[in-house]
Scaffold this motif. Structure first.
Motif, PDB file in Angstrom:
ATOM      1  N   VAL A  91     -46.078  12.415 -23.255  1.00 25.63           N
ATOM      2  CA  VAL A  91     -44.633  12.716 -22.809  1.00 25.63           C
ATOM      3  C   VAL A  91     -44.464  12.991 -21.296  1.00 25.63           C
ATOM      4  O   VAL A  91     -43.292  13.348 -20.907  1.00 25.63           O
ATOM      5  N   ARG A  92     -45.591  12.395 -20.374  1.00 25.67           N
ATOM      6  CA  ARG A  92     -45.517  12.838 -19.120  1.00 25.67           C
ATOM      7  C   ARG A  92     -44.433  11.585 -18.582  1.00 25.67           C
ATOM      8  O   ARG A  92     -44.548  10.399 -18.851  1.00 25.67           O
ATOM      9  N   LEU A  93     -43.434  12.021 -17.432  1.00 22.99           N
ATOM     10  CA  LEU A  93     -42.419  11.309 -17.049  1.00 22.99           C
ATOM     11  C   LEU A  93     -43.234  10.224 -16.128  1.00 22.99           C
ATOM     12  O   LEU A  93     -42.905   8.928 -16.180  1.00 22.99           O
ATOM     13  N   GLU A  94     -44.399  10.442 -15.698  1.00 18.30           N
ATOM     14  CA  GLU A  94     -45.188   9.649 -14.657  1.00 18.30           C
ATOM     15  C   GLU A  94     -45.619   8.445 -15.635  1.00 18.30           C
ATOM     16  O   GLU A  94     -46.046   7.262 -15.103  1.00 18.30           O
ATOM     17  N   ALA A  95     -45.990   8.648 -16.941  1.00 15.85           N
ATOM     18  CA  ALA A  95     -46.618   7.748 -17.616  1.00 15.85           C
ATOM     19  C   ALA A  95     -45.541   6.381 -17.979  1.00 15.85           C
ATOM     20  O   ALA A  95     -46.148   5.454 -18.322  1.00 15.85           O
TER      21      ALA A  95
END
Length: 136
Positions: A40-44
């Motif tokens: 759920v990481r935005l950067e992912a």
């Protein structure tokens, strides 16, 4: 009359009490047994960031919609209320809160990986670069 705790720290404490948070090695074992690892990481969502092999990237804001088996917007793997989802973020707090919310919405086997991706990488487990399975 009891006073209900409110605020971010209280939400984290409550989520911690209700979830069976997994270590990175436990998360890997659960993945091998069919659990879906959800990043759920935005950067992912950006190419080039390190990730976990086989993990699915889902925007935190769309998580409940994409994992709800009754939603027309669900991912194909979200076909049962009994599915096992192991969420992770960078350090573990966002995924812990998100897993708690999923449980409140009926996905009773949702949990999170304690320490997040940072703990996974720190445990020396395999990571991949630039091949994220984005489902947002």
């Amino acid at each position: 009359m009891t006073v209900k705790e409110v605020g971010s720290e209280a939400a984290l404490r409550n989520a911690h009490c209700e979830l069976d948070g997994l270590t990175p090695k436990q998360a890997l074992a659960e993945q091998a047994n069919g659990a879906l690892l959800i990043d759920v990481r935005l950067e992912a969502h950006s190419a080039g960031i390190a990730g976990i092999p086989g993990a699915i990237v889902i925007d935190l804001m769309l998580l409940s919609l994409r994992l709800d088996p009754t939603s027309e917007h669900r991912i194909p793997e979200a076909d049962s209320w009994d599915s096992r989802y192991v969420l992770f973020c960078e350090h573990g707090q966002s995924s812990q809160l998100a897993a708690s919310e999923l449980r409140k919405r009926g996905l009773h086997r949702a949990t999170h990986m304690t320490g997040g991706f940072e703990a996974w990488a720190g445990a020396g487990l395999t990571t991949v670069h630039g091949s994220a399975d984005v489902r947002s």
